[in-house]
Design a protein around this motif. Structure first.
Motif, PDB file in Angstrom:
ATOM      1  N   LEU A 284      75.314  32.768  74.989  1.00 55.93           N
ATOM      2  CA  LEU A 284      75.220  34.215  75.129  1.00 55.93           C
ATOM      3  C   LEU A 284      74.737  34.881  73.845  1.00 55.93           C
ATOM      4  O   LEU A 284      75.201  34.571  72.740  1.00 55.93           O
ATOM      5  CB  LEU A 284      76.570  34.792  75.530  1.00 55.93           C
ATOM      6  CG  LEU A 284      77.114  34.395  76.906  1.00 55.93           C
ATOM      7  CD1 LEU A 284      78.400  35.140  77.195  1.00 55.93           C
ATOM      8  CD2 LEU A 284      76.087  34.628  78.006  1.00 55.93           C
ATOM      9  N   VAL A 285      73.815  35.839  74.026  1.00 56.75           N
ATOM     10  CA  VAL A 285      73.289  36.622  72.906  1.00 56.75           C
ATOM     11  C   VAL A 285      73.311  38.091  73.321  1.00 56.75           C
ATOM     12  O   VAL A 285      72.659  38.472  74.308  1.00 56.75           O
ATOM     13  CB  VAL A 285      71.849  36.205  72.540  1.00 56.75           C
ATOM     14  CG1 VAL A 285      71.295  37.118  71.445  1.00 56.75           C
ATOM     15  CG2 VAL A 285      71.807  34.751  72.092  1.00 56.75           C
ATOM     16  N   LEU A 286      74.063  38.911  72.591  1.00 56.72           N
ATOM     17  CA  LEU A 286      74.055  40.357  72.783  1.00 56.72           C
ATOM     18  C   LEU A 286      73.109  40.953  71.754  1.00 56.72           C
ATOM     19  O   LEU A 286      73.320  40.800  70.538  1.00 56.72           O
ATOM     20  CB  LEU A 286      75.465  40.943  72.618  1.00 56.72           C
ATOM     21  CG  LEU A 286      75.592  42.460  72.770  1.00 56.72           C
ATOM     22  CD1 LEU A 286      75.130  42.925  74.147  1.00 56.72           C
ATOM     23  CD2 LEU A 286      77.030  42.918  72.510  1.00 56.72           C
ATOM     24  N   SER A 287      72.069  41.610  72.215  1.00 60.68           N
ATOM     25  CA  SER A 287      71.042  42.131  71.311  1.00 60.68           C
ATOM     26  C   SER A 287      71.610  43.178  70.364  1.00 60.68           C
ATOM     27  O   SER A 287      72.503  43.952  70.738  1.00 60.68           O
ATOM     28  CB  SER A 287      69.888  42.733  72.111  1.00 60.68           C
ATOM     29  OG  SER A 287      69.265  41.760  72.911  1.00 60.68           O
ATOM     30  N   GLY A 288      71.078  43.189  69.151  1.00 62.06           N
ATOM     31  CA  GLY A 288      71.476  44.195  68.185  1.00 62.06           C
ATOM     32  C   GLY A 288      70.868  45.553  68.499  1.00 62.06           C
ATOM     33  O   GLY A 288      69.986  45.683  69.359  1.00 62.06           O
ATOM     34  N   GLY A 289      71.370  46.560  67.796  1.00 65.51           N
ATOM     35  CA  GLY A 289      70.897  47.913  68.023  1.00 65.51           C
ATOM     36  C   GLY A 289      70.030  48.428  66.892  1.00 65.51           C
ATOM     37  O   GLY A 289      69.323  47.663  66.238  1.00 65.51           O
ATOM     38  N   GLU A 290      70.115  49.728  66.640  1.00 67.98           N
ATOM     39  CA  GLU A 290      69.251  50.374  65.659  1.00 67.98           C
ATOM     40  C   GLU A 290      69.948  50.678  64.339  1.00 67.98           C
ATOM     41  O   GLU A 290      69.290  50.964  63.340  1.00 67.98           O
ATOM     42  CB  GLU A 290      68.704  51.682  66.247  1.00 67.98           C
ATOM     43  CG  GLU A 290      67.846  51.485  67.493  1.00 67.98           C
ATOM     44  CD  GLU A 290      66.602  50.668  67.202  1.00 67.98           C
ATOM     45  OE1 GLU A 290      66.028  50.828  66.112  1.00 67.98           O
ATOM     46  OE2 GLU A 290      66.224  49.840  68.059  1.00 67.98           O
ATOM     47  N   LYS A 291      71.281  50.605  64.317  1.00 71.71           N
ATOM     48  CA  LYS A 291      72.011  51.020  63.118  1.00 71.71           C
ATOM     49  C   LYS A 291      72.100  49.870  62.125  1.00 71.71           C
ATOM     50  O   LYS A 291      72.493  48.765  62.476  1.00 71.71           O
ATOM     51  CB  LYS A 291      73.406  51.503  63.494  1.00 71.71           C
ATOM     52  CG  LYS A 291      74.017  52.465  62.484  1.00 71.71           C
ATOM     53  CD  LYS A 291      75.286  53.067  63.038  1.00 71.71           C
ATOM     54  CE  LYS A 291      75.799  54.200  62.173  1.00 71.71           C
ATOM     55  NZ  LYS A 291      74.966  55.406  62.261  1.00 71.71           N
ATOM     56  N   THR A 292      71.751  50.134  60.875  1.00 73.48           N
ATOM     57  CA  THR A 292      71.798  49.110  59.830  1.00 73.48           C
ATOM     58  C   THR A 292      73.154  49.149  59.143  1.00 73.48           C
ATOM     59  O   THR A 292      73.449  50.059  58.372  1.00 73.48           O
ATOM     60  CB  THR A 292      70.672  49.338  58.808  1.00 73.48           C
ATOM     61  OG1 THR A 292      69.417  49.268  59.479  1.00 73.48           O
ATOM     62  CG2 THR A 292      70.721  48.282  57.713  1.00 73.48           C
TER      63      THR A 292
END
Length: 461
Positions: A337-345
């Motif tokens: 399983l891989v949950l994609s990252g978002g936009e916040k650094t």
């Protein structure tokens, strides 16, 4: 390393063919090493080398599985295991469906997830790893405990339906370090998962422990009022939630048996936030992948949710046979399983604490005593532990006593999902008991959810 294993499987297949037995043979070998620490000392240092052989015999709509601990140098006990499985199959109750016999249409050798350098980790290196992460942190009151577990897992398969074999090998390591205050009874921890030796980073663990120890030593401890909070979950919390979700969410067999909050009518519909994209990705080495499943089906990237829309259910072969579905390449020891990252650094806990805040933020890095309350409603529960923080609006930090969270998967990953960090981290979800089955979930380092209900709040550590 594969030659002896393949030769053994071919000899066992030949024996089954001579006896007129339709069978699949699954080989599992582990070399496991574990160093455990307690009270700032090594409390256990052990290792084991085991070979397991599972024989599955098929007779129409009958099947029997027989598992033994084997010595590869002793072929006769393994042949007797085939005979025993065949006898069991003849006496088995018929199934309501005809199980599919594995057919391997080509030879496969997949060692992408094997790192010889991690495989060769020594006791001295394990000890030095812990000495590095704890250097300068231990006192008479603050004691170190934890585990450094690593190993090699080899699996291989053959069946009487073809002469082809599959062979896979991987290396893994899982590290848990805990610092506990002997008088005040608080605990902080740091976790790390590794597939290759270059993944091991004791300095990063020490940095996180230093920050947490400072907060727990200097900031006030408080009992949180019950109510709703904006919560930032750490990778360990989200990884464990998704590991549970793997069973009670898009699992076709569980759905058909009434143990999922999803249904076939959910396919193609918006179930979660548009920020939520979850895949099963056998290209992701930190999750210990294989290129074929146990039935010989080629593994490809498999979207489960894209932008919150349910795209597919996972179907292992046996469930597909029972319910008349099409198998999706998920007859496996574990998914990837891989949950994609978002936009916040936000790459570290210190960076999270330094972010400007317009409200109080509750940070929960880890959930303890997790369980499913109601699978058909997707309700689960767990308690915070090991380093929770209250990041106040005014920039100060407090240390909350443990709280209990009881939510639905839709509460967490639906419209309340505020943001996910761009940075991802592999969280190890392997179990310590039974056969070695290294598992990890790749998730954002931090996940922010608004309106999380705190149903219970402790009055002390």
């Amino acid at each position: 390393m594969q030659h002896n294993v393949i030769a053994l499987l071919k000899e066992l297949r030949a024996y089954a063919l001579v006896k007129g037995i339709q069978a699949a043979i699954f080989y599992h070998e582990e070399e496991s090493y574990l160093m455990r620490f307690a009270n700032s000392a090594i409390s256990l240092n052990t290792n084991e080398h085991l070979v397991r052989l599972q024989i599955s015999v098929y007779a129409g709509n009958k099947r029997a599985d027989y598992l033994i601990i084997a010595d590869p140098a002793q072929i006769e006990p393994m042949k007797r295991a085939i005979d025993t499985a065949a006898e069991m199959a003849s006496l088995a109750e018929p199934l309501s469906y005809t199980p599919t016999v594995p057919v391997y249409d080509e030879d496969v050798i997949d060692m992408r997830a094997f790192d010889p350098f991690l495989a060769g980790t020594t006791n001295a290196e394990r000890l030095e790893f812990f000495n590095t992460l704890a250097r300068g942190l231990e006192t008479e009151e603050l004691k170190l405990s934890g585990v450094f577990s690593n190993g090699i897992t080899t699996t291989a398969q053959i069946s009487t339906e073809s002469e082809h074999t599959q062979f896979f090998a991987c290396t893994d390591a899982s590290i848990t370090a805990v610092l506990s205050h002997q008088t005040l009874k608080w605990e902080v921890n740091a976790l790390q998962s590794a597939q290759a030796k270059t993944d091991l980073d004791p300095v990063a663990l020490r940095s996180e422990l230093v920050f947490l120890v400072k907060q727990y030593s200097e900031q006030p401890a408080i009992q949180l009022p019950l109510g709703k909070y904006t919560v930032v979950f750490g990778a360990a919390a989200v990884g464990d939630i998704l590991d549970m979700f793997n069973w009670y969410g898009p699992n076709g067999g569980m759905m058909k048996r009434g143990y999922s909050f999803l249904s076939e009518e959910s396919l193609g519909k918006q179930v979660f936030s548009a920020r939520f994209t979850l895949t099963d990705d056998p290209r992701c080495l930190p999750t210990y992948p294989v290129s074929r499943d146990l039935m010989g089906k080629r593994r490809e990237r498999f979207p489960l949710f894209e932008g919150g829309v349910l795209r597919a259910f996972l179907w292992e072969q046996d469930d597909a046979d029972e319910f008349g579905a099409e198998a999706t390449g998920h007859s496996l020891y574990h998914n990837n399983l891989v949950l994609s990252g978002g936009e916040k650094t936000v790459g570290s806990l210190e960076a999270l604490a330094a972010l400007p805040r317009e409200e109080d933020i509750l940070y929960i890095p880890y959930l303890h005593y997790m369980n499913v309350v109601n699978p058909t409603a997707g309700i689960f529960t767990g308690s915070s532990r090991f380093g929770a923080l209250l990041l106040r609006k005014d920039g100060t930090i407090a240390v909350p006593y443990n709280v209990r969270v009881t939510q639905t998967f839709e509460d967490l990953f639906g419209e309340r999902l505020e943001w996910l960090s761009r940075e991802q981290s592999a969280h190890n979800v392997s179990h310590s008991y039974g056969l070695r089955n290294p598992r990890a979930v790749l998730v954002p380092r931090f996940t922010c959810v608004k309106g999380v209900e705190i149903s219970h709040s402790n009055s002390s550590y």
